[in-house]
Design an enzyme around this catalytic site. Structure first.
Site, PDB file in Angstrom:
ATOM      1  N   GLU A   1       1.024  -1.593  -0.058  1.00 31.69           N
ATOM      2  CA  GLU A   1       0.161   0.172  -0.115  1.00 31.69           C
ATOM      3  C   GLU A   1       0.482   0.943   0.353  1.00 31.69           C
ATOM      4  O   GLU A   1       1.569   1.506   0.471  1.00 31.69           O
ATOM      5  CB  GLU A   1      -0.559   0.115   1.330  1.00 31.69           C
TER       6      GLU A   1
ATOM      7  N   CYS B   1       4.835  -7.188   8.393  1.00 32.12           N
ATOM      8  CA  CYS B   1       5.615  -6.359   9.017  1.00 32.12           C
ATOM      9  C   CYS B   1       6.000  -7.064  10.459  1.00 32.12           C
ATOM     10  O   CYS B   1       5.336  -8.644  11.007  1.00 32.12           O
ATOM     11  CB  CYS B   1       5.379  -5.687   9.959  1.00 32.12           C
TER      12      CYS B   1
ATOM     13  N   CYS C   1       2.747  -4.961  16.422  1.00 36.41           N
ATOM     14  CA  CYS C   1       2.017  -4.025  17.599  1.00 36.41           C
ATOM     15  C   CYS C   1       1.146  -4.505  17.026  1.00 36.41           C
ATOM     16  O   CYS C   1      -0.073  -5.173  16.996  1.00 36.41           O
ATOM     17  CB  CYS C   1       2.129  -2.670  16.779  1.00 36.41           C
TER      18      CYS C   1
ATOM     19  N   GLY D   1       5.588  -1.529   7.305  1.00 36.92           N
ATOM     20  CA  GLY D   1       6.683  -1.939   7.654  1.00 36.92           C
ATOM     21  C   GLY D   1       7.591  -1.556   8.256  1.00 36.92           C
ATOM     22  O   GLY D   1       6.902  -0.633   9.135  1.00 36.92           O
TER      23      GLY D   1
ATOM     24  N   SER E   1       9.827   6.373  10.313  1.00 34.91           N
ATOM     25  CA  SER E   1       9.110   6.405  11.316  1.00 34.91           C
ATOM     26  C   SER E   1       9.232   5.082  11.722  1.00 34.91           C
ATOM     27  O   SER E   1       9.208   4.235  11.020  1.00 34.91           O
ATOM     28  CB  SER E   1       7.484   6.476  10.817  1.00 34.91           C
TER      29      SER E   1
ATOM     30  N   SER F   1       7.793   5.779  17.063  1.00 33.00           N
ATOM     31  CA  SER F   1       5.834   5.123  17.623  1.00 33.00           C
ATOM     32  C   SER F   1       6.254   5.027  19.386  1.00 33.00           C
ATOM     33  O   SER F   1       7.212   4.170  19.643  1.00 33.00           O
ATOM     34  CB  SER F   1       5.745   4.375  17.513  1.00 33.00           C
TER      35      SER F   1
ATOM     36  N   HIS G   1       3.388   5.438  22.216  1.00 32.38           N
ATOM     37  CA  HIS G   1       1.884   5.013  21.983  1.00 32.38           C
ATOM     38  C   HIS G   1       2.028   4.418  24.005  1.00 32.38           C
ATOM     39  O   HIS G   1       1.042   3.889  24.600  1.00 32.38           O
ATOM     40  CB  HIS G   1       2.200   3.292  21.303  1.00 32.38           C
TER      41      HIS G   1
ATOM     42  N   ASN H   1      -6.600   4.305  14.915  1.00 31.75           N
ATOM     43  CA  ASN H   1      -7.626   3.623  13.700  1.00 31.75           C
ATOM     44  C   ASN H   1      -8.234   2.263  14.228  1.00 31.75           C
ATOM     45  O   ASN H   1      -7.376   1.364  13.989  1.00 31.75           O
ATOM     46  CB  ASN H   1      -6.717   3.746  12.493  1.00 31.75           C
TER      47      ASN H   1
HETATM   48  N1  SAH Z   1       6.931   0.424  11.642  1.00 30.01           N
HETATM   49  C1  SAH Z   1       6.727   2.082  11.706  1.00 30.01           C
HETATM   50  C2  SAH Z   1       6.128   2.786  10.591  1.00 30.01           C
HETATM   51  C3  SAH Z   1       5.038   2.593  10.547  1.00 30.01           C
HETATM   52  S1  SAH Z   1       3.615   2.195  11.143  1.00 30.01           S
HETATM   53  C4  SAH Z   1       6.688   2.606  12.987  1.00 30.01           C
HETATM   54  O1  SAH Z   1       6.343   1.939  13.692  1.00 30.01           O
HETATM   55  O2  SAH Z   1       6.769   3.620  13.848  1.00 30.01           O
HETATM   56  C5  SAH Z   1       2.882   4.377  11.113  1.00 30.01           C
HETATM   57  C6  SAH Z   1       2.410   4.588  12.782  1.00 30.01           C
HETATM   58  O3  SAH Z   1       1.229   4.226  12.370  1.00 30.01           O
HETATM   59  C7  SAH Z   1       3.545   4.232  13.604  1.00 30.01           C
HETATM   60  O4  SAH Z   1       3.388   5.245  14.985  1.00 30.01           O
HETATM   61  C8  SAH Z   1       2.092   2.887  14.315  1.00 30.01           C
HETATM   62  O5  SAH Z   1       2.390   2.931  15.629  1.00 30.01           O
HETATM   63  C9  SAH Z   1       0.816   3.713  13.962  1.00 30.01           C
HETATM   64  N2  SAH Z   1      -0.446   2.822  14.184  1.00 30.01           N
HETATM   65  C10 SAH Z   1      -0.310   1.761  13.421  1.00 30.01           C
HETATM   66  N3  SAH Z   1      -1.333   1.177  13.015  1.00 30.01           N
HETATM   67  C11 SAH Z   1      -2.478   2.750  13.674  1.00 30.01           C
HETATM   68  C12 SAH Z   1      -3.729   2.468  14.131  1.00 30.01           C
HETATM   69  N4  SAH Z   1      -4.654   1.384  13.859  1.00 30.01           N
HETATM   70  N5  SAH Z   1      -4.106   3.222  15.006  1.00 30.01           N
HETATM   71  C13 SAH Z   1      -3.376   4.091  14.589  1.00 30.01           C
HETATM   72  N6  SAH Z   1      -1.681   4.446  14.406  1.00 30.01           N
HETATM   73  C14 SAH Z   1      -1.744   3.325  14.037  1.00 30.01           C
END
Ligand code: SAH
Length: 351
Positions: free
Chosen positions: A95, A115, A119, A162, A194, A217, A219, A293
């Site tokens: 994507e 990936c 997470c 990824g 990121s 990230s 969180h 999301n």
């Molecule tokens: N692997 C990298 C980049 C990918 S995701 C990383 O972890 O940063 C980009 C961002 O979107 C990251 O902060 C990730 O934690 C967040 N993310 C992933 N899924 C999500 C979701 N369902 N809702 C909100 N943020 C999300």
């Protein structure tokens, strides 16, 4: 006869392409012409009209253009966001997202197929890692979107599927490619990497002398909460992540962005906000709050607006700048690998 797969021409920088063509007797001005064409994106080498026929045929025999195939495109009805589902030469699908901001067109690219970071709220984690993307496959996403919209792409965020720092060598090669003067010529200050917080790689990246923006990230404000959301937190403590970020900021002179996805009742309390503020005290940074999301299978939901604003207020009171991410393309099957996931499940044979 042995059938060799064609190589992706976008994997080569201008010097490498020059060497390849020189070895076959072509002068360097020819390789410059070819490099310019392919960096702008060609569907067929026949488009390279100022390149002699025999050279076009030679290239076509050994290489493919690196332009991914558009299998699906979704356009938002709410804003100018566009989502692409691309198929690569081996059939893998990834994507890519176009986001239109006042400061320019931004492409959000994937760095891997799937990936392996796992997470617990992220759609890209669901099928695990399939494979790394090559530098040319990362570049191909930008080139293809730029050609599709017919406007310059000025910014790149590596925030798609990824973990870019889990594909470190290819990421660095990609960064040099997008920065190439005869190529896309995108300044590295306009590129954001990121990461979920791979400490060793953040430290390495700080030494590369590349002024990319690092986005981490976070969180969570403590290790327990973070471990429940992100398996990587079992490997590195938050304190180690923050220390690596400080080093990165010192080395590069760049502010760090911390991403924080707010999950209802999990990481969004006043106490969580206080912990975040404490952790980030003295780090040149800014916090980007992302309304979660929600992905059906995971059972997490988005914090409400009041909660988000309260969280923001607490962190800001400690002198840390906070923004709440605007949700562009809300109507486009969410973010982060959800379009790919739904495409794959559709394709899977029904039981
Ligand atoms: N692997 C990298 C980049 C990918 S995701 C990383 O972890 O940063 C980009 C961002 O979107 C990251 O902060 C990730 O934690 C967040 N993310 C992933 N899924 C999500 C979701 N369902 N809702 C909100 N943020 C999300």
């Amino acid at each position: 006869m042995h059938c060799m797969a064609k190589k992706n021409i976008l994997d080569y920088n201008s010097e490498e392409l020059n060497e390849l063509l020189k070895a076959h007797g072509y002068p360097s001005y020819r390789s410059k012409q070819v490099f310019k064409w392919v960096q702008r994106g060609v569907d067929s080498f026949e488009e390279m009209t100022n390149v002699p026929k025999d050279l076009r045929a030679f290239i076509d025999m050994h290489y493919h253009s690196g332009m991914p195939k558009k299998v699906r495109i979704r356009e938002s009805k709410l804003d100018a966001t566009k989502k692409y589902l691309f198929e690569l030469s081996d059939g893998a699908v990834i994507e890519t997202v176009l986001l239109v901001y006042s400061y320019g067109n931004t492409v959000c690219i994937s760095s891997q197929v799937g990936c392996r970071m796992g997470c617990r709220f992220c759609a890209s984690a669901q099928g695990g890692l399939v494979r790394d993307l090559s530098p040319g496959e990362m570049l191909g996403q930008v080139v293809a979107v730029q050609r599709d919209i017919g406007e310059r792409i000025s910014n790149i965020v590596i925030m798609g599927s990824g973990e870019p720092l889990d594909n470190y060598r290819n990421l660095i090669t990609f960064l040099h490619l997008v920065n190439s003067k005869e190529g896309l010529n995108i300044g590295l200050r306009h590129v954001t990497v990121s990461t979920c917080g791979l400490v060793r790689e953040i430290e390495k990246l700080a030494e590369e002398g590349l002024p990319v923006t690092l986005s981490v990230s976070l969180h969570a404000g403590d290790d327990e909460t973070r471990k429940n959301l992100m398996p990587v937190a079992r490997k590195y403590k938050i304190k180690e992540v923050i220390a690596a970020c400080k080093k990165y900021a010192e080395k590069t002179g760049r502010r760090i962005t911390f991403e924080y996805s707010l999950i209802d009742g999990v990481n969004d309390s006043d106490r969580d906000a206080g912990k975040v503020a404490e952790l980030l005290a003295g780090v040149p940074c800014h916090v980007n709050l992302i309304p979660l999301n929600p992905i059906a299978e995971y059972g997490y939901s988005q914090s409400n607006r009041d909660r988000i604003m309260r969280f923001k207020g607490i962190v800001e009171k400690h002198g840390i700048p906070v923004t709440v991410r605007r949700e562009l393309g809300r109507d486009l099957n969410g973010a982060c690998g959800q379009l790919r996931a739904s495409y794959i499940s559709e394709k899977r044979p029904k039981q």
